[in-house]
Scaffold this motif. Sequence first.
Motif, PDB file in Angstrom:
ATOM      1  N   LEU A  98      -3.928  -5.136 -13.198  1.00  0.00           N
ATOM      2  CA  LEU A  98      -4.605  -3.843 -13.163  1.00  0.00           C
ATOM      3  C   LEU A  98      -4.485  -3.213 -11.782  1.00  0.00           C
ATOM      4  N   SER A  99      -4.691  -4.016 -10.734  1.00  0.00           N
ATOM      5  CA  SER A  99      -4.636  -3.454  -9.390  1.00  0.00           C
ATOM      6  C   SER A  99      -3.227  -2.946  -9.095  1.00  0.00           C
ATOM      7  N   ALA A 100      -2.210  -3.682  -9.565  1.00  0.00           N
ATOM      8  CA  ALA A 100      -0.834  -3.244  -9.341  1.00  0.00           C
ATOM      9  C   ALA A 100      -0.581  -1.920 -10.043  1.00  0.00           C
ATOM     10  N   ARG A 101      -1.047  -1.823 -11.273  1.00  0.00           N
ATOM     11  CA  ARG A 101      -0.776  -0.608 -12.045  1.00  0.00           C
ATOM     12  C   ARG A 101      -1.584   0.585 -11.527  1.00  0.00           C
ATOM     13  N   THR A 102      -2.727   0.309 -10.909  1.00  0.00           N
ATOM     14  CA  THR A 102      -3.489   1.397 -10.309  1.00  0.00           C
ATOM     15  C   THR A 102      -2.822   1.853  -9.017  1.00  0.00           C
ATOM     16  N   LEU A 103      -2.291   0.886  -8.281  1.00  0.00           N
ATOM     17  CA  LEU A 103      -1.711   1.182  -6.978  1.00  0.00           C
ATOM     18  C   LEU A 103      -0.352   1.868  -7.098  1.00  0.00           C
ATOM     19  N   ALA A 104       0.424   1.494  -8.118  1.00  0.00           N
ATOM     20  CA  ALA A 104       1.814   1.954  -8.201  1.00  0.00           C
ATOM     21  C   ALA A 104       1.969   3.480  -8.106  1.00  0.00           C
ATOM     22  N   PRO A 105       1.226   4.252  -8.909  1.00  0.00           N
ATOM     23  CA  PRO A 105       1.407   5.706  -8.801  1.00  0.00           C
ATOM     24  C   PRO A 105       1.024   6.253  -7.430  1.00  0.00           C
ATOM     25  N   LEU A 106       0.048   5.616  -6.773  1.00  0.00           N
ATOM     26  CA  LEU A 106      -0.356   6.064  -5.448  1.00  0.00           C
ATOM     27  C   LEU A 106       0.746   5.763  -4.433  1.00  0.00           C
ATOM     28  N   LEU A 107       1.390   4.611  -4.596  1.00  0.00           N
ATOM     29  CA  LEU A 107       2.507   4.271  -3.720  1.00  0.00           C
ATOM     30  C   LEU A 107       3.665   5.244  -3.949  1.00  0.00           C
ATOM     31  N   GLU A 108       3.846   5.640  -5.194  1.00  0.00           N
ATOM     32  CA  GLU A 108       4.895   6.618  -5.497  1.00  0.00           C
ATOM     33  C   GLU A 108       4.648   7.904  -4.715  1.00  0.00           C
ATOM     34  N   ASP A 109       3.385   8.325  -4.686  1.00  0.00           N
ATOM     35  CA  ASP A 109       3.060   9.534  -3.938  1.00  0.00           C
ATOM     36  C   ASP A 109       3.389   9.368  -2.462  1.00  0.00           C
ATOM     37  N   GLU A 110       3.092   8.165  -1.936  1.00  0.00           N
ATOM     38  CA  GLU A 110       3.309   7.937  -0.509  1.00  0.00           C
ATOM     39  C   GLU A 110       4.788   7.822  -0.178  1.00  0.00           C
ATOM     40  N   LEU A 111       5.530   7.123  -1.031  1.00  0.00           N
ATOM     41  CA  LEU A 111       6.915   6.780  -0.687  1.00  0.00           C
ATOM     42  C   LEU A 111       7.915   7.779  -1.262  1.00  0.00           C
ATOM     43  N   GLY A 112       7.517   8.493  -2.296  1.00  0.00           N
ATOM     44  CA  GLY A 112       8.409   9.483  -2.886  1.00  0.00           C
ATOM     45  C   GLY A 112       9.466   8.907  -3.798  1.00  0.00           C
ATOM     46  N   VAL A 113       9.369   7.645  -4.158  1.00  0.00           N
ATOM     47  CA  VAL A 113      10.282   7.065  -5.153  1.00  0.00           C
ATOM     48  C   VAL A 113       9.438   6.416  -6.247  1.00  0.00           C
ATOM     49  N   SER A 114      10.067   6.119  -7.382  1.00  0.00           N
ATOM     50  CA  SER A 114       9.330   5.470  -8.447  1.00  0.00           C
ATOM     51  C   SER A 114       9.012   4.027  -8.078  1.00  0.00           C
TER      52      SER A 114
END
Lengths: 184, 328, 530
Positions: free
Chosen positions: B55-71
Amino acid sequence: MSSTDTSGSTTGSTAGSSAGTAERPGDHPEDLVLLKNLPYRLRELIPVAASVGLGITILVLVGGITDRGGDALGPRFWPTMLAWALIGLGVLLVFTNVLRGVRPSDIPEDMNWSGIGRMVATFAVLIGYLLLFNVLQFWLITMVVTVVLLLLYGIRNWKVLVFLPIIIGALLHLLFIVLLKVPL
Amino acid sequence: MKQRTLMTSAATLAAAGLLLSGCASNSGGGGGGDEFPTEDIRLVVPWAAGGSGDLSARTLAPLLEDELGVSVIVENRPGANGSVGYNWLKEQEPDGYNLSMLGAEVATLQFMDYDIKPADYAFLGKILEGPGAIAVKADSPYETLQDLIDAAKAAPGEITYSSPGVGSVWDNPAQGFQEMAGIELTNVPYDGSAPSIAAAAAGDVDFSIDAMGSQKAQVDGGELRYLAVLADERVEEFPDVPTAAEQGVDLQNASFTGLMAPAGTPDDVVQTLSDAIVAATEDEDYQSVIEQSNLVPVSVPAGEFTEFIQAEEERYGPWIELAKSKQG
Amino acid sequence: MIPELLLQLPQLPQLPQLPLPIAATAVTDGIGVVLQWDTLLYIGLGMLVGMLVGAFPGVTATMAVALASGFTLTMDPIQGLAVLLTIYVAAQFGDRVPAILINTPGTPASIATTFDGYPLAKQGKAGLAMTASAFGSAFGMVIGIIVLSLFAIPLAGLARQFGPPEMFALVVFGLTMMIGVSSGRIFKGLVAGAFGLLLATVGRDPITGDQRFTLGILELNGGVPFIPVIIGLFGVAEVLNQMVTHRRNAVQDKPINQLGQWMPDRAMFRRLVKPMGIGAGTGSVVGLVPAVGGDIAGIIAWDNAKRFSKRKDEFGKGSIEGLTSADTSSTATLGGSVTTTMALGVPGDSVMAVLIGSMMIWGIQPGPALFTNDPSLVYTLATILLVATVLSLGLSLVRMKSMVKLLELKNQYLWIIILVFCMVGTYSISNSVFDVFVMLIMGLIGLFMLRFGFPAGPAVLGLILGPLAESNLRRTLIGDGWSGFLTSPIALVLFAISAAALLLPPLRQMRLRRKQALKDKDEGLSVLIP
């Protein structure tokens, strides 16, 4: 142990699955008629060997499990008990199936060499397929594997050879990769 | 990977656009850090889908996408206490495009004959913690930690506790507790946290040592009662529950989840990822999801996290060796 | 077209008889939040997903629910629950299809479905089998829901009574089913069972953590993966057997080429009442025990139905009664499973484990306080489950004809479809190539077992129950020693039932044989008395 009726001998060998469909009046013990032909009884030595062999293998392998001593049941107890059960049951099978006779429903439909060849080849293709997971495009290998297997099973109808692979490849791609997001 | 070429190019375009606009904030790190994420990043979860780590990974992933600009694509590779996923990561290119979630087991699996060592990884950041607690059945005769210790001293080995499984994160503090208090307890391992806590609530064992948040449901339901928090100070939500240190046993322990890459990942890539993780974990949505799961969101950058893992490894080693020698 | 059984149970919660002082508003509130258009829409969505994943071997409800929970987190809790629970329910229905048609249970819950479902399909009764299974499943679900809505809280207390000694006793009772599912080959069945139990010991010792039979393979540290084993032993083994016995020029052996009669007639329904009752009773009780689910319940009910049936001989060879009892029981566990999950905070099965995670995000904390804090939630859950059941039953009946059509394909096409789907489905469980290898190897072992008369049922039973048996035995011994069993009345009763289950059939058989021998003597026939 008196032997009388062996009516269901060789010709009845394929009767296994279909014979059971006949409605029986009820409580008569099943498979009272045992097959006594020597080849069938000798064939039963294979399950005996498998059972006893697996039991002995386990007993050997149990030696490799850390034994911590102590009075509680350790990690070795449960497998050891099961291994002895396998050996004991194997011995019992000698009495019930080898010495006494074989139940007709235990005798399967005959294998044939082309069938065995087909299975071995299928396994080779499937293992190749598996090893290419994550290496090549999933839909591509799925389609190729489908075509190869169809040819292997003697299908020469070109419509099937074209459409079945496309349907399977597309369906699996949609379901597993698009919908379920499986990394393939 | 190949079938994602379209996605990849789309993502690259997006990334390029983002980089152009967000250059100012990112280029501060220098050393080519602005080059790094040009492809999709794969984030492996070494646990089965649906758990709190997943759950934590799936919550974090879209936020990381915003930060890094890649999927950031989340993948589950569960199996064998997480070691299947960890082992997989070890064999990947250390280029920052293959990451994994990690838990405390990374530091402890090596003591259970797994080929998993912290030295094989570059740690990127810690994202959440679950402080531990000791809890007893609500009608248990033990009112304080000292009661429990006294009872254990009077009858060595008679007091039982439940743990979520051998080699779990909570075996170590349990061992530490026995060391520090000078007592001997009997471990009854269960298959996971929920059954082990339920066993304590049903009175099958004398106490449970686990994450405070996992025990909370039973405490709220009046089945369990906290004896001590294994943290450096009392928890806001339960101000009446003393810490273990207040009761004379200076034991602190928390489960945690973080992210890591294979060892040998370039420092600037680690820095970029670490910054992204810190920024993502400061997001309010992330924090509220984690808090709802009765865990504590944290934002610990790579450097500090690496030191923390080393400390954990040193702290746990002797305890595990001790636990192993006592079993039988 | 709705059977009378379902019509007899129209209104769910019987308000005046509620054993607990719950306000009527809790009931109406609980139901009301579900019966809204958007919520019903989400139920429909969940149903489509669930039916789809259920029909593919290897794609489990757990996986679908876990994936869906990523999307439902942002939803309103009721709508989110509607999607997730409906996937769970619909997958149960969908899962019966491959079990009946191609002998491949997609999840453990349908293992017992294969015992009679596949033989029925082979006899050309696939349609009847699927209808009976769907009605049985729906009936089981309704009973489970009634159990949930009326007795959730007291029954959860009962579940708490199951500590290690009681669990061990229950598992021993489950293991006695090995004889029942051996279809007469008792010793070979026990060999297969021991093999399954041994397979379950691979991995880490549950108490000390030592490696056992891992053979240096990292993945085996986590034990032999379960679903690949059942897909291999049942589905792949069956395909391989057809492959090795198939003759190119022989008349096409088309076992399942027609739907046959598909709606049971009145007489058939009457015959199914008893197995449905047995299944529902067995399932609701078994479902309450944490960590024991539809797989075991199905097998136990199948065995029970056999015991009480007038047509015992048909069981395992295509008994519509056996199939119905197994499927009714397997779904009846859902009510109990939801109950223990919600009221104890202990997941009843892996789907429920995923559900707990989602519920916590929504601010619903499963645990002892849940139903006292929010009594209407029970009725919300019950209503979602009920609506999902009715819709799933309807969809099952509608799309059945097209599913059976699939089997008009040539055998060779089916082999390819089954093998490829099983491989990809197995891979998708944990994205692991290793799991697929396990499935293929188990296919070969399954073929060996099939050729030499070893039934697969006991092996799977051993694999499911093995870890529970060993770990609970050893937990009991660590905690209380052997006296742990003697001081537990539940355990003693269960041991007594196990002993009866073991001893009664042979005694009865002996009596029958004696009677038969006397009769045969009277008729002047020679008979073989072993």
